[in-house]
Write a protein that holds these residues in place. Structure first.
Motif, PDB file in Angstrom:
ATOM      1  N   LEU A 177       0.821  -1.196   0.000  1.00  0.00           N
ATOM      2  CA  LEU A 177       0.000   0.000   0.000  1.00  0.00           C
ATOM      3  C   LEU A 177       0.863   1.257   0.000  1.00  0.00           C
ATOM      4  O   LEU A 177       1.946   1.289   0.586  1.00  0.00           O
ATOM      5  N   GLY A 178       0.334   2.309  -0.606  1.00  0.00           N
ATOM      6  CA  GLY A 178       0.902   3.641  -0.495  1.00  0.00           C
ATOM      7  C   GLY A 178      -0.184   4.591  -0.025  1.00  0.00           C
ATOM      8  O   GLY A 178      -1.371   4.340  -0.226  1.00  0.00           O
ATOM      9  N   ASP A 209       3.613  12.963  -9.698  1.00  0.00           N
ATOM     10  CA  ASP A 209       4.906  12.331  -9.450  1.00  0.00           C
ATOM     11  C   ASP A 209       4.924  11.549  -8.140  1.00  0.00           C
ATOM     12  O   ASP A 209       5.668  10.563  -8.013  1.00  0.00           O
ATOM     13  N   LEU A 210       4.139  11.963  -7.153  1.00  0.00           N
ATOM     14  CA  LEU A 210       4.093  11.221  -5.895  1.00  0.00           C
ATOM     15  C   LEU A 210       3.453   9.852  -6.119  1.00  0.00           C
ATOM     16  O   LEU A 210       3.947   8.837  -5.626  1.00  0.00           O
ATOM     17  N   ASP A 233       5.915   2.916  -8.763  1.00  0.00           N
ATOM     18  CA  ASP A 233       7.214   2.391  -9.183  1.00  0.00           C
ATOM     19  C   ASP A 233       7.886   1.602  -8.062  1.00  0.00           C
ATOM     20  O   ASP A 233       8.685   0.696  -8.318  1.00  0.00           O
ATOM     21  N   ALA A 234       7.551   1.943  -6.804  1.00  0.00           N
ATOM     22  CA  ALA A 234       8.095   1.216  -5.658  1.00  0.00           C
ATOM     23  C   ALA A 234       7.277  -0.022  -5.322  1.00  0.00           C
ATOM     24  O   ALA A 234       7.557  -0.695  -4.326  1.00  0.00           O
ATOM     25  N   GLY A 235       6.284  -0.321  -6.155  1.00  0.00           N
ATOM     26  CA  GLY A 235       5.532  -1.558  -5.996  1.00  0.00           C
ATOM     27  C   GLY A 235       4.169  -1.425  -5.352  1.00  0.00           C
ATOM     28  O   GLY A 235       3.511  -2.443  -5.098  1.00  0.00           O
ATOM     29  N   HIS A 283       0.662   3.260 -17.880  1.00  0.00           N
ATOM     30  CA  HIS A 283       1.756   3.125 -16.929  1.00  0.00           C
ATOM     31  C   HIS A 283       3.100   3.028 -17.643  1.00  0.00           C
ATOM     32  O   HIS A 283       4.059   3.717 -17.300  1.00  0.00           O
ATOM     33  N   ALA A 284       3.173   2.184 -18.652  1.00  0.00           N
ATOM     34  CA  ALA A 284       4.432   2.004 -19.373  1.00  0.00           C
ATOM     35  C   ALA A 284       4.775   3.229 -20.215  1.00  0.00           C
ATOM     36  O   ALA A 284       5.945   3.584 -20.376  1.00  0.00           O
TER      37      ALA A 284
END
Length: 302
Positions: free
Chosen positions: A157-158, A169-170, A176-178, A282-283
């Motif tokens: 989770l984020g 960007d956040l 990007d960190a999963g 995303h890509a």
């Protein structure tokens, strides 16, 4: 994702700012809300930004009414508050994002801190990264430092606290960190503020092909100078793609009545959109960003 679980039942709160006579009244409210969500099958519970400000109702009126004085006055309550939410998460075996509240750092600054509690009793926090004008200019609540991703039984989770969600960007950094799911606790006092957060959340879902869960404060608390008016709708947003609603709204509150919005969220299906969706946001994000920076050309029409 730890434990191999892919489909998660999410409960996101439309949470009112109540006034309490005693600390036990707050404890009873927290227990009721968690019990209600668990009885409806929730495994992940999301509460809003600044929901913890209802605890200022326990302060002397002169302190409660002073934006600066209320911050240090809340400090003696904060550890007990986190302990209550931690115990509820552990008792019920759920993952729970508690209502955020101002938190004093060792250097004397206050940040806006949301605690994430796991069913094992373990806990950590996310501080808000980008502050609103009210927080910066009037209240004295400062920006925190650094984002985190949380490995939990319901996924990685984020957390993007309210205004943070308005900055792509956040969200990108967390994904990007999963991060498989982004939680957006919010507190807005106008329809415009609510829609800024809501539409930003939906944009982040499309851009990063990820789901977001928004939990707002709702209703009036005219006794509170910090959270007197609260406008919002609890919701779960997804990409607009195969297997999900065309408008990207999995569930949303129909009005401002306090309570839970419940949704079953298939994280595996959302992840698969990055490989098999109608689009490839995303890509393409990083590629297009790099191309744009390199291709911008200044043109004079003088």
């Amino acid at each position: 994702m730890s434990g191999g679980q892919r489909v998660v039942t999410v409960a996101t709160a439309q949470y009112p700012i109540d006034a309490f006579e005693t600390f036990a009244d707050f404890q009873a409210k927290a227990a009721r809300w968690v019990h209600d969500a668990v009885m409806r099958g929730a495994e992940l519970l999301v509460f809003p930004e600044y929901g913890g400000m209802e605890l200022t109702s326990l302060l002397p009126e002169a302190v409660r009414d002073d934006l600066q004085a209320q911050l240090p006055a809340l400090e003696p309550l904060r550890d007990d508050v986190v302990s209550i939410w931690r115990e509820l998460a552990e008792i019920h075996g759920v993952t729970l994002l508690a209502p955020s509240l101002p938190w004093r750092l060792d250097d004397g600054r206050f940040v806006n801190r949301a605690w994430l509690l796991g069913p094992s009793g373990r806990a950590d926090y996310q501080d808000k990264q980008i502050m609103t004008r009210f927080e910066n200019d009037l209240w004295g609540v400062s920006a925190g430092t650094g984002l985190k991703v949380f490995d939990t039984p319901v996924g990685r989770l984020g957390v993007l606290i309210c205004y943070d969600c308005e900055f792509p960007d956040l969200a990108r950094a967390l994904v990007d960190a999963g991060a498989e799911l982004l939680l957006v606790p919010s507190c807005t006092d106008t329809e415009a503020g609510y829609y800024r957060v809501r539409l930003s959340a939906q944009a982040r879902a499309i851009e990063q092909q990820v789901a977001l869960v928004q939990s707002p404060t709702v209703g009036e608390a005219l006794w509170s100078p910090a959270v007197d008016i609260n406008v919002g709708r609890a919701a779960v947003y997804t990409p607009c793609d195969h297997g999900f609603p065309a408008d990207g709204v999995l569930t949303i509150g129909s009005d401002a009545t306090p309570g839970w919005q419940i949704a079953r969220l298939d994280l595996e299906a959302i992840r698969d959109l990055r490989q098999h969706g109608q689009v490839n946001n995303h890509a393409d994000w990083s590629l297009q960003h790099k191309r744009l920076i390199e291709s911008i050309e200044a043109v004079s029409l003088y």
